[in-house]
Design an enzyme around this catalytic site. Structure first.
Site, PDB file in Angstrom:
ATOM      1  N   ASP A 196      39.931  33.654  41.297  1.00 54.61           N
ATOM      2  CA  ASP A 196      39.097  33.101  40.354  1.00 54.61           C
ATOM      3  C   ASP A 196      39.597  33.034  39.094  1.00 54.61           C
ATOM      4  O   ASP A 196      40.813  32.699  39.012  1.00 54.61           O
ATOM      5  CB  ASP A 196      37.987  34.161  40.237  1.00 54.61           C
TER       6      ASP A 196
ATOM      7  N   HIS B 139      41.492  30.115  39.031  1.00 56.67           N
ATOM      8  CA  HIS B 139      40.589  28.809  38.589  1.00 56.67           C
ATOM      9  C   HIS B 139      40.905  28.296  37.136  1.00 56.67           C
ATOM     10  O   HIS B 139      40.184  27.817  36.470  1.00 56.67           O
ATOM     11  CB  HIS B 139      39.163  29.346  38.719  1.00 56.67           C
TER      12      HIS B 139
END
Length: 395
Positions: A221, A244
């Site tokens: 993430d 991310h």
């Protein structure tokens, strides 16, 4: 004269030894082994760690909790500072703390290792192994699973130092700072599979004066997530990927929400990440804001979305409300952003319909896609482009 000189030297040596000995004696050290911890990775050592913490807290002078080499199994542990007399507790860790292999043991605990209302706590070295792969597999299968535990969390705490810590395979977020002031994280290593869900490397919320330096973050993430209420953040010399990217947001879920301001992100390399530098706000009414942000000296290596502002954020478009984001974005600068994009649209700026983002500044941006100049897409975004700006500017 020689005798007098020798006497003076001896006196100085005695004084030096005396003060050094006094200084060393002033710091009490608690070894978790003497408290009953077992470095076999199988015996529950939670009580021993909490006993060491309680002993250190009871002192009104600096203390050290020492964790020798070995693997120490810990269940969910709470380190509270509400009644702590100690102004400076150091955890010096040469071993590895291991979460239970059965993810259900701590899966609903919120945090595996939680510090709350502490001040002057420093953590040097050590590895935290969250053993989260079992929970990731559970979530991937669609079964009913716990939400997962953050590996290391600090709440409402001040003057925190984390140096040389490694966090592996957290069930959920790796490190959280929530409601903290004056924290320095340095030489932190985060490692989890690129497919691991919700495993933010470092998550900041309602905090100020946080510095993150010289860290390597590889996760599934956000490498670093900056939530509402953060201010005066300095993030420098970071390696991110997989993951991310570094995200401000998501913001604007609540109508009454504190803003984000005075954030510097510089000297960061993104490698194979989904995003590079990102600002994202929910498609909801909110009085939140973002202002005073600098992204500087950023290298992109095969990044899907190198530069993105998305004020229409709603994952999967499921039950997406027919609203626009209330979050106001202003005074955001991108300086010396270069590298390669996996997609042709390397810059995406999607602002509010009723209040286009203002004060967005691009300078020295050079992003390419398949050896050609990449492009940018702008919707409801206002700003300026200076210097050598690529992709093709739409501001």
């Amino acid at each position: 004269l020689e005798l007098n000189t020798m006497a003076a030297i001896l006196a100085m040596m005695f004084t030096f030894i005396f003060f050094c000995s006094s200084s060393l004696a002033a710091t009490i050290t608690y070894n978790v082994l003497t408290m009953g911890a077992k470095p076999d990775g199988k015996t529950d050592s939670t009580k021993a760690f909490l006993t060491a913490w309680a002993s250190a807290c009871a002192l009104a002078k600096p203390a050290t909790i020492y964790v020798p080499p070995g693997r120490y199994l810990l269940r969910a542990a709470y380190f509270g500072g509400q009644n702590c007399k100690n102004p400076a507790i150091t955890l010096r860790v040469d071993g590895t703390l291991v979460a239970p292999s059965d993810y259900r043991v701590i899966g609903n605990a919120g945090s595996w290792l939680k510090f709350e209302s502490v001040s002057g706590v420093s953590i040097y070295g050590g590895t935290l192994d969250g053993q989260g792969s079992g929970l990731w597999a559970c979530k991937a299968s669609g079964r009913n699973c716990p939400s997962g535990a953050t590996t290391l969390a600090f709440y409402s705490s001040n003057n925190i130092v984390i140096n040389g810590l490694t966090s592996l395979n957290s069930q959920r977020f790796h490190i959280v700072m929530d409601g903290c002031h004056n924290a320095k994280l340095q030489a932190v290593k985060v490692s989890a599979s690129g497919g691991s869900p919700n495993t933010d490397g470092i998550h900041l919320q309602s905090s100020s004066g946080v510095t993150i330096l010289n860290s390597d973050i590889r996760t599934g993430d956000d490498c670093i997530a900056i939530g509402p209420g953060n201010s005066n953040l300095w993030i420098e010399t970071i390696s991110c990927g997989p993951g991310h990217g570094i995200s401000i947001g998501s913001l604007g879920w609540d109508l009454q929400e504190p803003g984000v301001q005075n954030v510097t992100v510089k000297d960061v390399t993104f490698t194979g990440t989904q995003n590079g530098v990102r600002i994202k706000t929910w498609s909801r009414a909110s009085n939140g804001f973002v202002k005073g942000v600098l992204f500087q000296h950023i290298v992109m290596v095969n990044v899907d979305n190198p530069v993105i502002i998305n004020q229409n954020y709603f994952p999967d478009d499921h039950n997406c409300p027919n609203q626009v984001s209330g979050v106001k974005i202003s005074d955001v600068s991108y300086d010396n952003i270069h590298g390669t994009s996996v997609t042709q649209l390397a810059g995406k700026f999607y602002g509010r319909k009723d209040h286009p983002g203002g004060g967005i500044r691009l300078e020295e941006m050079n992003l390419t896609y398949k050896d050609q100049t990449a492009k940018a897409s702008c919707v409801n975004a206002d700003g300026t482009a200076l210097g050598s700006v690529q992709p093709t500017s739409c501001l």
